[in-house]
Design an enzyme around this catalytic site. Sequence first.
Site, PDB file in Angstrom:
ATOM      1  N   PRO A 192       0.827  -1.215   0.000  1.00  9.45           N
ATOM      2  CG  PRO A 192      -0.145  -1.136   2.122  1.00  9.45           C
ATOM      3  CD  PRO A 192       0.690  -1.991   1.231  1.00  9.45           C
TER       4      PRO A 192
ATOM      5  CD  GLU B 124       0.177  -4.734  10.531  1.00 12.65           C
ATOM      6  OE1 GLU B 124       0.115  -3.514  10.330  1.00 12.65           O
ATOM      7  OE2 GLU B 124      -0.823  -5.480  10.544  1.00 12.65           O
TER       8      GLU B 124
ATOM      9  NE  ARG C  30      -7.726  -5.045 -20.435  1.00  6.53           N
ATOM     10  CZ  ARG C  30      -8.773  -5.118 -21.244  1.00  6.53           C
ATOM     11  NH1 ARG C  30      -9.477  -6.217 -21.300  1.00  6.53           N
ATOM     12  NH2 ARG C  30      -9.116  -4.088 -21.975  1.00  6.53           N
TER      13      ARG C  30
ATOM     14  CG  ASP D 256      -6.117   2.893 -31.470  1.00  5.78           C
ATOM     15  OD1 ASP D 256      -6.612   2.220 -32.379  1.00  5.78           O
ATOM     16  OD2 ASP D 256      -6.695   3.876 -30.952  1.00  5.78           O
TER      17      ASP D 256
HETATM   18  C1  JFH Z   1      -0.604  -5.636   2.132  1.00  4.13           C
HETATM   19  C2  JFH Z   1      -1.319  -4.477   5.204  1.00  4.13           C
HETATM   20  C3  JFH Z   1      -1.993  -2.919   6.890  1.00  4.13           C
HETATM   21  C4  JFH Z   1      -0.489  -0.994   7.519  1.00  4.13           C
HETATM   22  C5  JFH Z   1      -1.721   2.447   7.261  1.00  4.13           C
HETATM   23  C6  JFH Z   1      -2.157   1.886   5.945  1.00  4.13           C
HETATM   24  C7  JFH Z   1      -1.612   0.493   5.885  1.00  4.13           C
HETATM   25  C8  JFH Z   1      -0.158  -3.760   5.006  1.00  4.13           C
HETATM   26  C9  JFH Z   1       1.154  -6.993   2.475  1.00  4.13           C
HETATM   27  C10 JFH Z   1      -1.688  -2.879  -1.796  1.00  4.13           C
HETATM   28  C11 JFH Z   1      -2.675  -1.966  -2.014  1.00  4.13           C
HETATM   29  C12 JFH Z   1      -1.974  -3.487  -0.606  1.00  4.13           C
HETATM   30  C13 JFH Z   1      -1.166  -4.487   0.095  1.00  4.13           C
HETATM   31  C14 JFH Z   1      -0.070  -5.064  -0.534  1.00  4.13           C
HETATM   32  C15 JFH Z   1       0.774  -5.939   0.150  1.00  4.13           C
HETATM   33  C16 JFH Z   1       0.503  -6.220   1.499  1.00  4.13           C
HETATM   34  C17 JFH Z   1      -1.593  -5.721   4.432  1.00  4.13           C
HETATM   35  C18 JFH Z   1      -2.240  -4.070   6.127  1.00  4.13           C
HETATM   36  C19 JFH Z   1      -0.822  -2.200   6.705  1.00  4.13           C
HETATM   37  C20 JFH Z   1      -1.001   1.301   7.961  1.00  4.13           C
HETATM   38  C21 JFH Z   1       0.097  -2.621   5.753  1.00  4.13           C
HETATM   39  C22 JFH Z   1       0.458  -6.860   3.642  1.00  4.13           C
HETATM   40  C23 JFH Z   1      -1.449  -4.774   1.437  1.00  4.13           C
HETATM   41  N1  JFH Z   1      -2.811  -1.095  -3.043  1.00  4.13           N
HETATM   42  N2  JFH Z   1      -3.513  -2.010  -0.994  1.00  4.13           N
HETATM   43  N3  JFH Z   1      -3.104  -2.920  -0.129  1.00  4.13           N
HETATM   44  N4  JFH Z   1      -0.603  -6.059   3.428  1.00  4.13           N
HETATM   45  N5  JFH Z   1      -1.408   0.085   7.284  1.00  4.13           N
END
Ligand code: JFH
Length: 222
Positions: free
Chosen positions: A86, A113, A151, A166
Amino acid sequence: MRIDVFTIFPGMLEAPLRQSLLGKAIAEDLVEVWVHDLRTFATDAHHQVDDTSFGGGPGMVMKAEPVFAAVESLDPDRGRVFLLSPAGRRLDQALVRELSTEAHLTLVCGRYEGVDERVVEGLPAEELSIGDYVLSGGEVPALVLIEAVTRLIPGVIGQQESHEQDSFSEPHLLDHPHYTRPREFREMQVPDVLLSGNHGEIEAWRREAARDKTRRNRPDLG
Ligand code: JFH
């Protein structure tokens, strides 16, 4: 193109990769996707892939060692390595287009996490987000990336659908509304102009309808 994916939940990718357009592209060898179980790269007795966070706090962190062992098990010519996160660079269609021209992509799916930062620093890996919302792991984001990129691989999408890819399609506008039979459904009518056969008027209507939809749903694109 070859794509290698590392995950502790291979099943989250395997079933979707067998369906629909993606399944067909893989069956026709237009793209080759290898899904690897990250846990098999953990060398300790319990195949542990996570551990507690240095500095404290709730939640576990994915360990660096199994991720390094996994990615380094590939041919050194493994292409760009992406860590879904994220906190990554946000994926958009311009990046999808760029990635669709690569010969090889490697995707690492974290859980918990997140992943020990030394994966980003040392592998190295490029952090990639599919959008500003929080999922539970990198598997769904990896699948999104694979589908979007696939795709654009020549031969995957038929002639009819590919015209939208395109440069004539307008990047700052959403697609216009679509209708199919029946002409009336629950008292809702298909716009008359679409039945007129007048292609000039149809094009003009679609352009205006696309502008309306963009203003309504995505004022930021205006
Ligand atoms: C993923 C995860 C909670 C911590 C404030 C916001 C996030 C991670 C691996 C990608 C998108 C993901 C994603 C990708 C990989 C992982 C879960 C939960 C937090 C603190 C970090 C673990 C999530 N675009 N959205 N989510 N997590 N919080």
